[in-house]
Design a protein around this motif. Sequence first.
Motif, PDB file in Angstrom:
ATOM      1  N   ALA A  34       0.832  -1.208   0.000  1.00 50.11           N
ATOM      2  CA  ALA A  34       0.000   0.000   0.000  1.00 50.11           C
ATOM      3  C   ALA A  34       0.869   1.262   0.000  1.00 50.11           C
ATOM      4  N   TYR A  35       2.134   1.140   0.423  1.00 48.94           N
ATOM      5  CA  TYR A  35       3.021   2.299   0.541  1.00 48.94           C
ATOM      6  C   TYR A  35       4.264   2.216  -0.334  1.00 48.94           C
ATOM      7  N   VAL A  36       4.707   1.017  -0.610  1.00 54.14           N
ATOM      8  CA  VAL A  36       5.945   0.801  -1.374  1.00 54.14           C
ATOM      9  C   VAL A  36       5.576  -0.009  -2.609  1.00 54.14           C
ATOM     10  N   ILE A  78       8.808   1.031   6.970  1.00 55.00           N
ATOM     11  CA  ILE A  78       8.321   1.802   5.823  1.00 55.00           C
ATOM     12  C   ILE A  78       8.641   3.279   6.016  1.00 55.00           C
ATOM     13  N   ILE A  79       8.398   3.795   7.206  1.00 53.85           N
ATOM     14  CA  ILE A  79       8.706   5.199   7.493  1.00 53.85           C
ATOM     15  C   ILE A  79      10.197   5.454   7.309  1.00 53.85           C
ATOM     16  N   ASN A  80      11.022   4.585   7.847  1.00 47.52           N
ATOM     17  CA  ASN A  80      12.479   4.758   7.701  1.00 47.52           C
ATOM     18  C   ASN A  80      12.918   4.636   6.248  1.00 47.52           C
ATOM     19  N   ARG A  83      12.051   7.979   4.774  1.00 47.92           N
ATOM     20  CA  ARG A  83      12.904   9.027   5.349  1.00 47.92           C
ATOM     21  C   ARG A  83      14.303   8.968   4.753  1.00 47.92           C
ATOM     22  N   SER A  84      14.803   7.779   4.525  1.00 48.86           N
ATOM     23  CA  SER A  84      16.152   7.655   3.966  1.00 48.86           C
ATOM     24  C   SER A  84      16.206   8.160   2.533  1.00 48.86           C
ATOM     25  N   ARG A  85      15.065   8.163   1.849  1.00 51.92           N
ATOM     26  CA  ARG A  85      15.039   8.626   0.467  1.00 51.92           C
ATOM     27  C   ARG A  85      14.636  10.091   0.342  1.00 51.92           C
ATOM     28  N   LEU A  90       6.994  13.933   6.525  1.00 47.19           N
ATOM     29  CA  LEU A  90       5.664  13.951   5.922  1.00 47.19           C
ATOM     30  C   LEU A  90       5.133  12.548   5.656  1.00 47.19           C
ATOM     31  N   PHE A  91       6.014  11.601   5.355  1.00 46.69           N
ATOM     32  CA  PHE A  91       5.531  10.265   5.036  1.00 46.69           C
ATOM     33  C   PHE A  91       4.878   9.611   6.248  1.00 46.69           C
ATOM     34  N   GLU A  92       5.385   9.898   7.450  1.00 39.48           N
ATOM     35  CA  GLU A  92       4.752   9.354   8.650  1.00 39.48           C
ATOM     36  C   GLU A  92       3.330   9.895   8.772  1.00 39.48           C
TER      37      GLU A  92
END
Length: 195
Positions: A34-36, A78-80, A83-85, A90-92
């Motif tokens: 759903a996110y990646v 998923i959050i990390n 964030r790394s990219r 905002l993604f959280e």
Amino acid sequence: MESDLIRRLKQNDQQALDSIYNMYGRQLVVYCHAYVKSPQDIEELVQDVFLALWNSRGKIRNTETLRPLLFKSMRNRIINFYRSRFNTPLFEDYININEESVSDESTPRIEYREFEQAVINHIASLPKTQRETIILSRIEGKTNEEIAEILHINVQSVKNALHIGLKKLKEILDKTNGISLISIYALFDTFSDII
């Protein structure tokens, strides 16, 4: 049955880990998808969750089910991953919004890039100090003290600019058709910790 697998896992039984993977692996893939979107990234994230489970098997406290632990672990990965990219919190906010909307069938899921672009476009329309404080706080993840130092204003001025800017942003987003009201309120609930 799952409680027996957890007991065996804590006793270093790799077959128990395999059985737990068979029980939850597919569910985690669907959740992650759903996110990646990249199958390779999804596979890696799911493997990371189970590797972390194996590495921390001696610290498992819940003896009935691993579901909450596994899904929380996946959510954090998923959050990390984002964030790394993108180096942005905002993604959280986006994950929190989509998790809220899953239970409300009338609220359409929004794609992350669409969500991020809408928020950034509306932030750009704010007055300079409000815009800068929101960008430094929510996009760059800086503290109020760091923002005050960067902008050469006091911490209270940062808090005021954030409060007023976020209120204006909320009003703008309320009028936007592309983002549902439930999404906006979820977004600003996560913003409230910085005011």
